[in-house]
Design an enzyme around this catalytic site. Sequence first.
Site, PDB file in Angstrom:
ATOM      1  N   GLU A  47       3.660  37.718 -12.709  1.00  0.00           N
ATOM      2  CA  GLU A  47       3.584  37.084 -11.393  1.00  0.00           C
ATOM      3  C   GLU A  47       2.311  37.550 -10.684  1.00  0.00           C
ATOM      4  O   GLU A  47       1.903  38.708 -10.788  1.00  0.00           O
ATOM      5  CB  GLU A  47       4.814  37.517 -10.586  1.00  0.00           C
ATOM      6  CG  GLU A  47       4.823  37.109  -9.128  1.00  0.00           C
ATOM      7  CD  GLU A  47       5.969  37.743  -8.358  1.00  0.00           C
ATOM      8  OE1 GLU A  47       6.441  37.133  -7.396  1.00  0.00           O
ATOM      9  OE2 GLU A  47       6.399  38.865  -8.726  1.00  0.00           O
ATOM     10  N   ASN A 110       4.177  30.876  -4.202  1.00  0.00           N
ATOM     11  CA  ASN A 110       4.076  31.842  -5.295  1.00  0.00           C
ATOM     12  C   ASN A 110       4.317  31.038  -6.572  1.00  0.00           C
ATOM     13  O   ASN A 110       5.450  30.636  -6.854  1.00  0.00           O
ATOM     14  CB  ASN A 110       5.123  32.945  -5.104  1.00  0.00           C
ATOM     15  CG  ASN A 110       4.967  34.075  -6.090  1.00  0.00           C
ATOM     16  OD1 ASN A 110       4.415  33.907  -7.170  1.00  0.00           O
ATOM     17  ND2 ASN A 110       5.488  35.237  -5.736  1.00  0.00           N
ATOM     18  N   LYS A 127       7.890  29.368  -7.043  1.00  0.00           N
ATOM     19  CA  LYS A 127       9.029  30.283  -6.919  1.00  0.00           C
ATOM     20  C   LYS A 127      10.006  29.828  -5.835  1.00  0.00           C
ATOM     21  O   LYS A 127       9.616  29.541  -4.700  1.00  0.00           O
ATOM     22  CB  LYS A 127       8.500  31.683  -6.619  1.00  0.00           C
ATOM     23  CG  LYS A 127       9.548  32.782  -6.576  1.00  0.00           C
ATOM     24  CD  LYS A 127       8.841  34.115  -6.390  1.00  0.00           C
ATOM     25  CE  LYS A 127       9.769  35.299  -6.331  1.00  0.00           C
ATOM     26  NZ  LYS A 127       9.019  36.566  -6.173  1.00  0.00           N
ATOM     27  N   GLU A 146       7.207  38.422   1.219  1.00  0.00           N
ATOM     28  CA  GLU A 146       7.069  37.111   0.558  1.00  0.00           C
ATOM     29  C   GLU A 146       7.521  35.971   1.463  1.00  0.00           C
ATOM     30  O   GLU A 146       6.948  34.881   1.429  1.00  0.00           O
ATOM     31  CB  GLU A 146       7.835  37.089  -0.759  1.00  0.00           C
ATOM     32  CG  GLU A 146       7.173  37.908  -1.848  1.00  0.00           C
ATOM     33  CD  GLU A 146       7.687  37.570  -3.225  1.00  0.00           C
ATOM     34  OE1 GLU A 146       7.631  36.382  -3.609  1.00  0.00           O
ATOM     35  OE2 GLU A 146       8.150  38.499  -3.898  1.00  0.00           O
ATOM     36  N   CYS A 172       9.903  36.336 -11.084  1.00  0.00           N
ATOM     37  CA  CYS A 172      10.401  37.554 -10.441  1.00  0.00           C
ATOM     38  C   CYS A 172      11.859  37.447  -9.990  1.00  0.00           C
ATOM     39  O   CYS A 172      12.767  37.430 -10.812  1.00  0.00           O
ATOM     40  CB  CYS A 172       9.482  37.934  -9.290  1.00  0.00           C
ATOM     41  SG  CYS A 172       9.699  39.656  -8.732  1.00  0.00           S
ATOM     42  N   ASN A 197       6.571  41.184 -10.274  1.00  0.00           N
ATOM     43  CA  ASN A 197       5.999  42.370  -9.630  1.00  0.00           C
ATOM     44  C   ASN A 197       7.154  43.006  -8.863  1.00  0.00           C
ATOM     45  O   ASN A 197       7.468  42.564  -7.756  1.00  0.00           O
ATOM     46  CB  ASN A 197       4.905  41.991  -8.623  1.00  0.00           C
ATOM     47  CG  ASN A 197       3.541  41.786  -9.238  1.00  0.00           C
ATOM     48  OD1 ASN A 197       2.604  42.500  -8.934  1.00  0.00           O
ATOM     49  ND2 ASN A 197       3.420  40.778 -10.090  1.00  0.00           N
TER      50      ASN A 197
END
Length: 307
Positions: A47, A110, A127, A146, A172, A197
């Site tokens: 990621e 993301n 994501k 995020e 993730c 991550n």
Amino acid sequence: MTRIVRVAAAQLGPIARLENREQVVTRLIALLRQAAADGCDLVVYPEMALTTFFPHWEVTDPVELESYYEKAMPEGAVTRLFEEAARLKIGFSLGYAELAGTADTPRHFNSSVLVGKDGRVIGKYRKIHLPGYAEIHPEHPFQNLEKMYFEVGDLGFPVFDAFGGTLGMCICNDRRWPETYRLLALQGAELITLGYNTPLHNPGQDTGQSPEQRRFHNHLCMQAGAYQNSSWVVGVAKAGIEEGCEMMAGTCIVAPTGEIVAETKTLGDELAVADCDLDACIPGKRGEFDLALNRRPEHYGLLVEAS
């Protein structure tokens, strides 16, 4: 006849805040060349593989913040990675921060892309399960922002005909949610790429978990997803201590049986390689996990109505 895809899970060590695209792409190309020399068909990167994981702090400079996003894929220094992949005839999946939309209405995701052996983009995923929060927690040693820096992905969970099979992508925190694997499996996914991550410690959200439990759950969710959906899962981490944050690592390749068949041993740039036989998905998909035969949502009662 078997359908073998030789896959390299390309773990990355820390990426410093001041490390530029040229430096990072050089590291990615080194892993790509190593994988090609080992006869691999596909390299899976983590990621947000092009930059440090900037949601770990508040970025107050708008110029710095914008510098972490890619406006096109590929562009600038990243073009070298695509060109080298085409030259070596090897595919890859790559996680990155995406700037989409227009200047008046920018959108931030993301994201990850799947790239074929010809260096062309096959497909994209954004994501969906964004962790963390959208407000600063000054009492924490690092942040998990995020929800501040990204929107929830709007592409669903697509699958792609590639590398002789059906491939899907997730990122993730998606790995912790069973619906991620199930939605991909319902579309026939045989191999799922999964970059992450993940901090070894997660301030404010660990609920008393030890580092050992965190590592255990990291592998548990990927192994369960692979087994229950008869799919290969390639989980690829950022590792080491990045800007003061200790990353979990744990890069691995999981077979459709749920068994880990390859994993990294260090906290730096490293490959874990496995021959992924896509036909190994067939016994599960046609047996105990035959979704068309055995899955009956209409019998789930209130669950169906609540959804």
